[in-house]
Design an enzyme around this catalytic site. Structure first.
Site, short mmCIF file in Angstrom:
data_model
loop_
_atom_site.label_atom_id
_atom_site.label_comp_id
_atom_site.label_asym_id
_atom_site.label_seq_id
_atom_site.Cartn_x
_atom_site.Cartn_y
_atom_site.Cartn_z
CG HIS A 34 -6.90 -6.11 7.48
ND1 HIS A 34 -5.48 -6.19 8.17
CD2 HIS A 34 -6.72 -4.97 6.70
CE1 HIS A 34 -4.85 -5.39 7.60
NE2 HIS A 34 -5.26 -4.65 6.97
CG HIS A 89 -7.48 -0.39 4.75
ND1 HIS A 89 -6.96 0.41 5.72
CD2 HIS A 89 -6.72 -1.63 4.70
CE1 HIS A 89 -6.07 -0.27 6.37
NE2 HIS A 89 -6.10 -1.20 5.88
CG HIS A 136 -2.48 -2.08 9.68
ND1 HIS A 136 -3.86 -1.96 9.92
CD2 HIS A 136 -2.43 -2.32 8.04
CE1 HIS A 136 -4.35 -1.85 9.07
NE2 HIS A 136 -3.77 -2.06 8.16
CD GLU A 176 1.09 -4.07 5.49
OE1 GLU A 176 1.10 -2.92 6.14
OE2 GLU A 176 0.69 -4.43 4.52
CG ASP A 219 -4.80 -4.81 3.46
OD1 ASP A 219 -5.10 -3.85 4.15
OD2 ASP A 219 -3.43 -5.09 3.34
CG ASP A 220 -5.93 -1.85 0.93
OD1 ASP A 220 -6.50 -0.97 1.14
OD2 ASP A 220 -4.88 -2.18 1.59
N1 ADE Z 1 -3.64 1.51 4.50
C1 ADE Z 1 -4.69 0.77 3.72
N2 ADE Z 1 -3.90 -0.45 3.52
C2 ADE Z 1 -2.88 -0.57 4.36
C3 ADE Z 1 -1.76 -1.61 4.52
N3 ADE Z 1 -2.06 -2.87 4.05
N4 ADE Z 1 -0.97 -1.52 5.37
C4 ADE Z 1 -0.96 0.02 6.13
N5 ADE Z 1 -1.66 0.70 5.58
C5 ADE Z 1 -2.62 0.72 5.05
ZN ZN Z 2 -4.51 -2.75 6.24
#
Ligand code: ADE
Ligand code: ZN
Length: 340
Positions: free
Chosen positions: A18, A20, A198, A201, A279-280
């Site tokens: 996971h 991005h 997703h 969340e 994630d990011d």
């Molecule tokens: N796009 C990038 N990170 C995300 C996240 N945690 N949730 C939803 N969309 C995303």
């Molecule tokens: Zn994500």
């Protein structure tokens, strides 16, 4: 000598399921790309960028994330972004990655789908093989846009089917349930793509049911809200539907108030195939080992828990059973040979 969690984590063979790619854009790299592409960004210094990364909910982050990706214009930018990410996670002993990108975040700015996918795929192939990291590539539909836009994006993806393994669903969850995307997911499934979304969340447990029952997804991204529904927990465990859990993302976006209250250990104890991911990472303060360490220390995870999490990363991946088995053996060997 007592068991050193962080040291054990360092050498564990890992996956990232996971991630991005646009969320791996580090502030320094944002400035570099802005300069070489002559793009204005709303920050003067790296410190100013970092100060902006204070979020109380998903949308706060997304607004900044979509602005950040404006610096990506050329194939080389997508290549460099992906190469930098791979080099970074190689130092965490990551062996396999299944990465997302958001085509509509680029095509809506006039960047061709081909530009993004070619740059990303070339880096995954070339740099991935130099570093010994295998990969799958997944495109995500932006759920705040309509299904027609997702269908156009899928049509682009079909032209580059040889480069793409799966499709996913991301962006603003609340108010944009999976049911909005039933047709495009059916089309993607018929084309042979793997499906992820997703769900749960920030959104309610109903969104997880929709993702499973209406979109027929193979894996759930996040999925935290399933913990409110014991029947769903039992189903996810029984059907071995992997969850791509993102600890630092969860605390940074206030999905979880404190790492000590993170549901990861409860997920494992319920038999869920829970995995750890970043994630990011450029926005949430850490890559793979940072995520493992933060949650393992907060929840006092055992060596057996960590081995299970690393194994879940491979069993929850889209690798073949033979490839998965090879990695599981390597994890067992590492754990057996590790001197406490
Ligand atoms: N796009 C990038 N990170 C995300 C996240 N945690 N949730 C939803 N969309 C995303
Ligand atoms: Zn994500």
């Amino acid at each position: 000598m007592s068991f050193n969690i962080d040291n054990f984590i360092m050498g564990l063979p890992k996956t990232e399921l996971h991630l991005h790619l646009e969320g791996s854009l580090e502030p320094a790299q944002m400035f570099e790309f802005a300069k070489r592409n002559n793009v204005e960004i709303p920050y003067k210094t790296i410190d100013e960028v970092k100060q902006a990364y204070e979020f109380t909910q998903l949308q706060d982050f997304l607004n900044i994330y979509y602005t950040g990706m404006n610096v990506l214009l050329k194939e080389q930018d997508f290549f460099d972004l992906t190469a930098a990410y791979l080099n970074r996670v190689a130092t965490d002993n990551t062996k396999h990655v299944e990465v997302f990108f958001d085509p509509q975040g680029h095509t809506n700015r006039g960047i061709a789908f081909e530009t993004a996918v070619t740059g990303i795929h070339n880096a995954l192939t070339q740099v991935g093989s130099e570093l010994g990291i295998s990969f799958k590539l997944i495109i995500c539909f932006l759920r705040h846009l309509d299904e027609a836009s997702a269908i156009n994006t899928l049509k682009d993806a079909i032209k580059f089917k040889h480069l793409i393994d799966g499709v996913g669903l991301d962006s603003s969850e609340l108010g944009h349930p999976p049911s909005k995307f039933v047709n495009v997911f059916k089309m993607a499934r018929d084309e042979g793509f793997k499906l992820v979304a997703h769900a749960g969340e920030e959104g309610p447990v109903e969104y997880i049911y929709e993702a499973l029952d209406l979109l027929n997804i193979d894996r759930i991204d996040h999925g935290n809200s399933c913990m409110n529904d014991p029947k769903l927990v039992a189903r996810i465990a029984k059907e071995k539907i992997a969850l791509t859990v993102c600890p630092l993302s969860n605390t940074k976006l206030c999905v979880v108030d404190d790492m000590k209250n993170h549901p990861l250990k409860k997920m494992l104890d319920a038999g869920i195939v829970a995995t750890i991911n970043s994630d990011d990472p450029a926005y949430f303060g850490g890559y793979m080992n940072d995520n493992y360490s933060a949650v393992a220390n907060a929840l006092n995870l055992s060596k057996a828990d960590l081995v299970q999490l690393a194994k879940n990363g491979f069993t929850g991946s889209f690798l073949s059973p033979e490839e998965i088995n090879k990695h599981l053996i390597a994890i067992d060997q590492y754990a057996e040979n590790y001197a406490n």
